[in-house]
Structures are given as C-alpha cells and as structure tokens.
Write an enzyme that holds these catalytic residues in place. Structure first.
Site, short mmCIF file in Angstrom:
data_model
loop_
_atom_site.label_atom_id
_atom_site.label_comp_id
_atom_site.label_asym_id
_atom_site.label_seq_id
_atom_site.Cartn_x
_atom_site.Cartn_y
_atom_site.Cartn_z
CB ILE A 16 -26.05 57.48 -119.66
CG1 ILE A 16 -27.34 56.80 -119.18
CG2 ILE A 16 -26.25 58.99 -119.74
CD1 ILE A 16 -27.76 57.21 -117.74
CB SER A 17 -28.61 54.68 -124.09
OG SER A 17 -27.57 53.77 -124.39
CD GLN A 18 -32.70 60.10 -127.55
OE1 GLN A 18 -31.88 59.81 -128.42
NE2 GLN A 18 -33.84 60.68 -127.79
#
Ligand code: SAH
Length: 216
Positions: free
Chosen positions: A65-67
C-alpha cells in the site's frame, strides 16, 4: 465490529493529516479525503499500529500500500474534480481508489494480481466505496470504457503506455511514476491534442514495478 474506526484511530488519522501538511501537502481537499479514509482497514490487522504512520506497507502478493505522502502527491497532481472519470492502474489494497472516491470521482481500477483484485473487490463496497473493479493488464487500459478525464498509475512504469495515452481525453491529465526499477520520476502528462502532450517531472519515488500481463 469487524470494520471498527475507534476514536483512537480517528485521532491517529488526524495526526497523519497534520504530518502530511507539515511535509508540504497544502491542498485542503486532498487532506480532507485522506482524513476520511480509514487506512487501517486496507491493511492486515497485524499492522494496525502502523496504519497511520507515513510509510508504505506490505499487502500480500509481494505488493505494498503506497506511503500516504505518495498517495497525497499523486492525488494532488491529478487535480481531481467532482464527477471526474478516473482510471487507476494498480488497485492493490484499494486505498488510493477510496481517496479518489472521497473527492467525488468515479473510479475504474485495474489490478493484475488476482488475489488483490478479489480482496479489494470484497472489502471496498463493505466500507462504502464502489469503484468499478477490473482484473487485467493495466498496460491495455479499458478501451471500451474510455476516454477518461484522468489516469493514475500506481506502479513504476518503464515507459508511457501508448494505449493509456489514447484513452485519455484531450485536456486530461495522467500521473505516472516512470523510470528504471530502482527509482522513478513522478510525471504529470497533459494531453493537449489527439497527438500531442507535454510532461513535467515532480520528484523521485520508488514504486513496485508495473508488470505486463496478468498473474493468473
Ligand atoms: N494503488 C494501490 C497501490 C498498490 S502497489 C494502493 O492504494 O494500495 C501497485 C499495484 O499495481 C500492485 O498491486 C500491482 O500488482 C499492480 N500492478 C502492477 N502492474 C500492473 C498492471 N500492468 N496492471 C494492473 N495492475 C498492475
């Protein structure tokens, strides 16, 4: 019970929003959307204490999951407007799609890993988010559903996918992290006519690679 959003988690989410503001995200609409989406529900329960830290996390199938900072930048660069028809490449956990929906967009999202496709397709509607889900190769886009106002790619692309460019409306924007595997430049590409576009770079990021074909 299963999809609880406690006062404590809401408090942590508020602090994440403040942290993003300090890091330079100034768009109130983007910050409000991030403040609304319960990020902890998009991650494995064992990572719940990390859900509101500004970090990327594993979501299975070797993906992340992206930052939140990266989600904020990509959302900001996309200049989302209510009723925008947006194509997302790389559904992953579905978090970025939920943020776009909070901003009033209609979202079409493609994932090439079947497990992630199935997981997000089951989770999102249960917590009130209804993008249109597709299992397939994002390089091909969705020719029968286009053209789109905006396209967001959430994996690192080695080149600009020509099929996606063709599915972007004239005047539309594509946000695409592009470059070699080790690191990519975040580009905004604005389509100025059927055959022309210009692009501007907005810093370096590291994404999981945009791969060809589907997983299974
Ligand atoms: N937007 C996601 C980020 C997930 S990471 C989120 O908010 O959680 C990037 C995702 O892109 C991975 O799930 C990966 O499987 C997917 N991906 C990579 N190449 C792809 C392709 N060609 N088509 C569709 N999805 C792709």
């Amino acid at each position: 019970m299963e999809f609880q959003d406690t006062m404590r988690l809401q408090g942590l989410r508020k602090r994440l929003v403040e942290c993003l503001r300090i890091k330079g995200i100034k768009d109130d609409k983007v910050l409000a959307a991030i403040g609304q989406v319960p990020r902890h529900l998009f991650m494995d329960h064992s990572f719940i204490q990390f859900a509101y830290k500004d970090q990327a996390f594993p979501i299975g199938s070797g993906q992340t999951i992206s930052q939140p900072f990266t989600v904020a930048i990509q959302t900001l660069l996309l200049q989302v407007e209510r009723y925008d028809k947006i194509l997302e490449i790389g559904t992953g956990s579905g978090y970025q799609a939920a943020v776009l929906i909070e901003m009033g967009a209609t979202v079409y999202t493609i994932e090439r890993q079947r497990e992630l496709y199935l997981k997000s397709q089951s989770l999102l509607p249960q917590i009130g988010y209804n993008p249109k889900f597709f299992f397939g190769d994002g390089y091909k886009g969705l020719p029968t559903y286009g053209p789109f106002d905006k396209i967001i790619i959430t994996a690192g692309a080695p080149v600009i996918p020509e099929d996606l460019l063709a599915q972007l409306k004239v005047g539309g924007r594509m946000v695409i992290p592009m470059g070699p595997r080790e690191k990519q430049t975040m580009y905004v590409l604005v389509k100025t006519s059927e055959t022309e576009y210009y692009k501007e770079g907005h810093g370096t990021f590291v994404f999981v690679p945009m791969l060809k074909g589907t997983d299974k």
